[in-house]
Design an enzyme around this catalytic site. Structure first.
Site, short mmCIF file in Angstrom:
data_model
loop_
_atom_site.label_atom_id
_atom_site.label_comp_id
_atom_site.label_asym_id
_atom_site.label_seq_id
_atom_site.Cartn_x
_atom_site.Cartn_y
_atom_site.Cartn_z
N HIS A 90 0.78 -1.12 0.20
CA HIS A 90 -0.05 -0.05 -0.01
C HIS A 90 0.77 1.01 0.04
O HIS A 90 2.02 1.19 0.63
CB HIS A 90 -1.03 0.15 1.30
CG HIS A 90 -1.85 -1.08 1.56
ND1 HIS A 90 -1.25 -2.33 2.21
CD2 HIS A 90 -3.18 -1.27 1.36
CE1 HIS A 90 -2.37 -3.05 2.58
NE2 HIS A 90 -3.41 -2.25 2.11
N ASP A 93 2.42 2.03 3.33
CA ASP A 93 3.55 1.15 3.95
C ASP A 93 4.74 1.60 3.39
O ASP A 93 5.82 1.38 4.04
CB ASP A 93 3.28 -0.32 3.35
CG ASP A 93 1.81 -0.84 3.53
OD1 ASP A 93 1.39 -0.66 4.57
OD2 ASP A 93 1.51 -1.72 2.47
N GLU A 221 -10.99 -6.86 -3.89
CA GLU A 221 -10.74 -8.04 -2.74
C GLU A 221 -12.08 -8.07 -1.93
O GLU A 221 -12.04 -7.42 -1.14
CB GLU A 221 -9.54 -7.91 -1.98
CG GLU A 221 -9.26 -8.88 -1.00
CD GLU A 221 -7.92 -8.41 -0.25
OE1 GLU A 221 -6.88 -7.87 -1.23
OE2 GLU A 221 -7.68 -8.82 0.92
N GLU A 257 -8.93 -14.07 -0.64
CA GLU A 257 -8.18 -14.20 0.69
C GLU A 257 -8.82 -15.30 1.45
O GLU A 257 -9.79 -15.32 1.71
CB GLU A 257 -8.10 -12.84 1.48
CG GLU A 257 -7.23 -13.17 2.65
CD GLU A 257 -6.76 -11.64 3.37
OE1 GLU A 257 -6.41 -10.82 2.56
OE2 GLU A 257 -6.76 -11.70 4.48
N ASP A 285 -4.88 -13.90 -1.66
CA ASP A 285 -4.31 -13.65 -0.70
C ASP A 285 -4.02 -14.86 0.23
O ASP A 285 -5.24 -15.23 0.83
CB ASP A 285 -4.71 -12.54 0.13
CG ASP A 285 -4.23 -11.02 -0.51
OD1 ASP A 285 -3.65 -11.04 -1.57
OD2 ASP A 285 -4.54 -10.10 -0.22
N ASP A 296 -9.98 -11.56 11.77
CA ASP A 296 -9.33 -11.82 10.74
C ASP A 296 -7.84 -11.60 11.21
O ASP A 296 -7.02 -10.67 11.15
CB ASP A 296 -9.48 -10.49 9.69
CG ASP A 296 -8.54 -10.75 8.32
OD1 ASP A 296 -8.30 -11.86 8.20
OD2 ASP A 296 -8.70 -9.85 7.63
N ASP A 298 -4.89 -13.25 10.21
CA ASP A 298 -3.85 -13.13 9.26
C ASP A 298 -2.74 -13.86 9.63
O ASP A 298 -1.67 -13.28 9.48
CB ASP A 298 -3.70 -11.55 8.91
CG ASP A 298 -4.60 -10.88 8.06
OD1 ASP A 298 -5.34 -11.46 7.13
OD2 ASP A 298 -4.73 -9.91 8.19
N ASP A 328 -0.62 -12.47 2.62
CA ASP A 328 -1.36 -11.48 3.38
C ASP A 328 -1.30 -11.81 4.82
O ASP A 328 -2.42 -12.17 5.50
CB ASP A 328 -2.58 -11.31 2.73
CG ASP A 328 -3.10 -9.73 3.41
OD1 ASP A 328 -2.58 -9.19 4.29
OD2 ASP A 328 -4.06 -9.30 2.72
#
Ligand code: XLS
Ligand code: NI
Ligand code: NI
Length: 424
Positions: A90, A93, A221, A257, A285, A296, A298, A328
């Site tokens: 992103h 980031d 997404e 994802e 993802d 979530d 991750d 991700d």
């Protein structure tokens, strides 16, 4: 010059991931197309809803160009250590956060020039870029769906800058995930108007992609909720309906994802199969959620049978194309060491390699696809095909005159599950 961040770290030892191994006629690396997610590995500082940063990396806090460049140096050292072909980011980031749009645009241009120079000395390419339109407070009521037209304009300017940067770095895809494109309460939300704005916005993105000659895929997404109570891109089926409504079904595909599938009450392979059945599988993802917590979370994948079924559907759909397998996924906030970053990714790569090989073995064995073909074999006959262009009255007459009495056949689920078990 090395940053020293990975000094003393053991490089990954792969037992299953071998980039050059040929699987179904293609190199494993070219099937899997692994990508590191910049945000989880380098930008996230370890916060959770109850506590602040735990990682305290030398490039934190992230408000300074010198530290942003150090972060990029460390990122490319990790890409090389892992041997990953791709990364994703992103805007927020990679550039330092400095306030005004003009200032953030200037630093985005500067850091993407710097990253472009790093890419010249590296084999790692850009899988996708995206805009963070969910963290800053300006996005709290949405980006393209915000009731304030100024935020819609700001979102347009932001996506333009990120698409330009993705194009400049040779990105193969551009992703839009709408974490704040949804609502907290219907009491203050005009859903129809917000969806129209989101559709119009996505059309502008597609128009601009063509204008600048960006040949990558535009991907949305799906995710049902978190951070918003309800998000409009709920799941693959909802996104496909949305894209058709706004005439974007030939322009936009899906980035699916694992954890989002679980949040939507689906399996990952369900989401892949839905997208594949419409020719809209774009990229994946790869992560997993904790099945008990309902967040979530991750996490890096660690369940071979689940991953194998996901890649089984990917392979049956013809592979990932320009897409890839983006991790991700983030470390647990207690996993403080540089070694943990390597171990998390290497483990994920190993699990995916095992899943891919199992999926390929299932396809090469052919038993599952043969059972599937057998189950639908009745539809091969010309009489059965003719029914699909017939009408209710003719079919009713057919049932009466032939005295049709269907004879139920077993779905053989247990046998098929046992079959899968031979390969995972
Ligand atoms: C969040 C999303 C996000 C997207 C990119 O849950 O997965 O990380 O992949 O904005
Ligand atoms: Ni996610
Ligand atoms: Ni994601």
């Amino acid at each position: 010059m090395a940053t020293g961040f990975f000094d003393g770290v053991e490089p990954p030892k792969f037992h299953h991931y071998n980039p050059d191994e040929i699987v179904m006629g293609k190199r494993m690396e070219d099937h899997l197309r692994f990508a590191v997610a910049y945000w989880h590995s380098f930008a996230w500082e370890g916060q959770d809803p109850f506590g602040g940063q735990t990682f305290q990396r030398p490039w934190h806090p992230q408000d300074d160009m010198g530290r942003a460049k150090l972060k990029a140096d460390v990122a490319f050292e990790m890409f090389d250590l892992l041997g990953v072909p791709f990364f994703c980011w992103h805007d927020a980031d990679i550039r330092p956060e400095q306030g005004s749009f003009a200032e953030n645009l200037r630093t985005l241009n500067e850091i993407t020039d710097y990253i472009g120079e790093k890419m010249e000395g590296s084999k790692t390419r850009l899988l996708w870029g995206t805009a963070n339109m969910f963290s800053d407070r300006r996005w709290m009521s949405g980006a393209s769906t915000n009731p304030d037209p100024d935020v819609f304009a700001f979102a347009a300017a932001t996506v333009k800058s990120c698409l330009d940067a993705t194009h400049k770095l040779g990105g193969q895809n551009y992703v839009l995930w709408g974490g704040r494109e949804g609502y907290e309460t219907l009491l203050n939300t005009d859903m129809g108007q917000e969806l129209d704005h989101m559709g119009r916005f996505l059309s502008m993105v597609v128009d601009y992609k063509h204008k600048i000659g960006f040949e990558g895929q535009i991907l949305v997404e799906p995710k049902p909720q978190e951070p918003s109570k309800h998000q409009y891109d709920y799941d693959a089926a909802t996104c496909i309906g949305f894209l058709r409504k706004y005439g974007l079904e030939n322009e936009v595909k899906l980035n699916l994802e694992q954890g989002h599938a679980i949040l939507a009450g689906h399996s990952f392979e369900h989401e892949i199969a839905v997208a594949a059945s419409e020719g809209m599988l774009g990229s994946i993802d790869m992560n997993r959620n904790d099945y008990q917590s309902g967040w979530d979370t991750d996490q890096f994948p660690n369940n071979v049978p689940e991953v194998a079924l996901a890649y089984y559907h990917v392979l049956n759909a013809g592979g990932l194309g320009k897409g890839g397998t983006n991790f991700d996924a983030k470390l647990r906030r207690q996993s403080l060491d540089a070694q943990d970053l390597i171990d998390g990714h290497a483990g994920g790569m190993e699990i995916c390699a095992r899943g891919l090989k199992a999926a390929a073995a299932m396809i090469e064995d052919g038993g599952l696809n043969a059972a599937l073909a057998d189950r639908y074999a009745g539809w091969k006959s010309p009489d059965a095909q003719a029914m699909l262009t017939s009408d209710l009255e003719t079919l009713a007459q057919h049932v009466l005159s032939e005295n049709i009495a269907p004879f139920p056949r077993s779905g053989r689920q247990e046998a098929l599950e046992n079959w899968v078990n031979r390969f995972v």
